[in-house]
Motif scaffolding. Structure first.
Motif, mmCIF file in Angstrom:
data_model
loop_
_atom_site.group_PDB
_atom_site.id
_atom_site.type_symbol
_atom_site.label_atom_id
_atom_site.label_comp_id
_atom_site.label_asym_id
_atom_site.label_seq_id
_atom_site.Cartn_x
_atom_site.Cartn_y
_atom_site.Cartn_z
ATOM 1 N N ILE A 259 9.626 16.355 6.646
ATOM 2 C CA ILE A 259 9.156 15.447 7.691
ATOM 3 C C ILE A 259 8.661 14.212 6.948
ATOM 4 N N ILE A 260 9.531 13.205 6.863
ATOM 5 C CA ILE A 260 9.269 11.999 6.089
ATOM 6 C C ILE A 260 8.474 11.039 6.964
ATOM 7 N N VAL A 261 7.255 10.723 6.521
ATOM 8 C CA VAL A 261 6.335 9.903 7.320
ATOM 9 C C VAL A 261 5.985 8.645 6.538
ATOM 10 N N GLU B 20 13.671 10.139 -3.751
ATOM 11 C CA GLU B 20 13.058 11.053 -4.711
ATOM 12 C C GLU B 20 11.669 11.384 -4.183
ATOM 13 N N VAL B 21 11.433 12.645 -3.900
ATOM 14 C CA VAL B 21 10.148 13.080 -3.350
ATOM 15 C C VAL B 21 9.070 12.996 -4.419
ATOM 16 N N LEU B 22 7.987 12.284 -4.106
ATOM 17 C CA LEU B 22 6.845 12.192 -5.017
ATOM 18 C C LEU B 22 5.697 13.102 -4.575
ATOM 19 N N ARG B 23 5.592 13.334 -3.263
ATOM 20 C CA ARG B 23 4.575 14.258 -2.761
ATOM 21 C C ARG B 23 5.085 14.925 -1.488
ATOM 22 N N ILE C 144 5.439 17.956 4.888
ATOM 23 C CA ILE C 144 5.165 16.549 5.155
ATOM 24 C C ILE C 144 5.452 15.797 3.861
ATOM 25 N N VAL C 145 6.352 14.831 3.913
ATOM 26 C CA VAL C 145 6.688 14.004 2.749
ATOM 27 C C VAL C 145 6.146 12.609 3.043
#
Length: 137
Positions: A12-14, A65-68, A90-91
């Protein structure tokens, strides 16, 4: 015969404005035409974790690129033809600009405008969680 359970990592990119990045399932796919949060199958052959699958899938599907990634919820859902365990994250920090890398329609949408009926049934329980978390009280 019992169906094999498939693990799915879902992002879930917020963004900073509280908007959610969603994509539409393509024609010919399972549940085609519905909106979804990007993600995909956890690969069992190399004992991939849901967190690693999330990073891999979001790179492949939306080019970030996912950082958190913070775990939100894990739930099980059984469709007539498949059984899923969904790992929702949650990204809220990433590198790159989310965009469709696989030709699917995509858009940013305020959390308040997420409509559960436009998503696969397995995703619907988290819609209310997202709305509570990102909509002004």
């Amino acid at each position: 015969m019992e169906k094999k359970r498939i693990d799915i990592a879902v992002g879930i990119i917020v963004n900073e404005e509280g908007q959610i990045f969603i994509t539409r399932r393509q024609k010919g796919s399972h549940l085609a035409g519905l909106w979804e949060f990007p993600g995909g199958k956890v690969e069992t052959v190399n004992e991939e974790t849901p967190e690693r699958a999330l990073s891999r899938e979001l790179w492949e599907e939306v080019g970030i690129e996912v950082l958190r990634a913070e775990p939100l919820k894990t739930l099980e859902y059984d469709y007539p033809d498949r059984s899923l365990t969904l790992h929702f994250f949650i990204v809220d920090r990433w590198k790159g600009q989310p965009e469709s890398c696989e030709g699917q329609e995509s858009r940013w949408l305020p959390a308040s405008e997420l409509i559960a009926d436009e998503f696969p049934e397995a995703n619907r329980p988290v819609i209310e969680d997202i709305r509570r978390r990102y909509c002004a009280a």
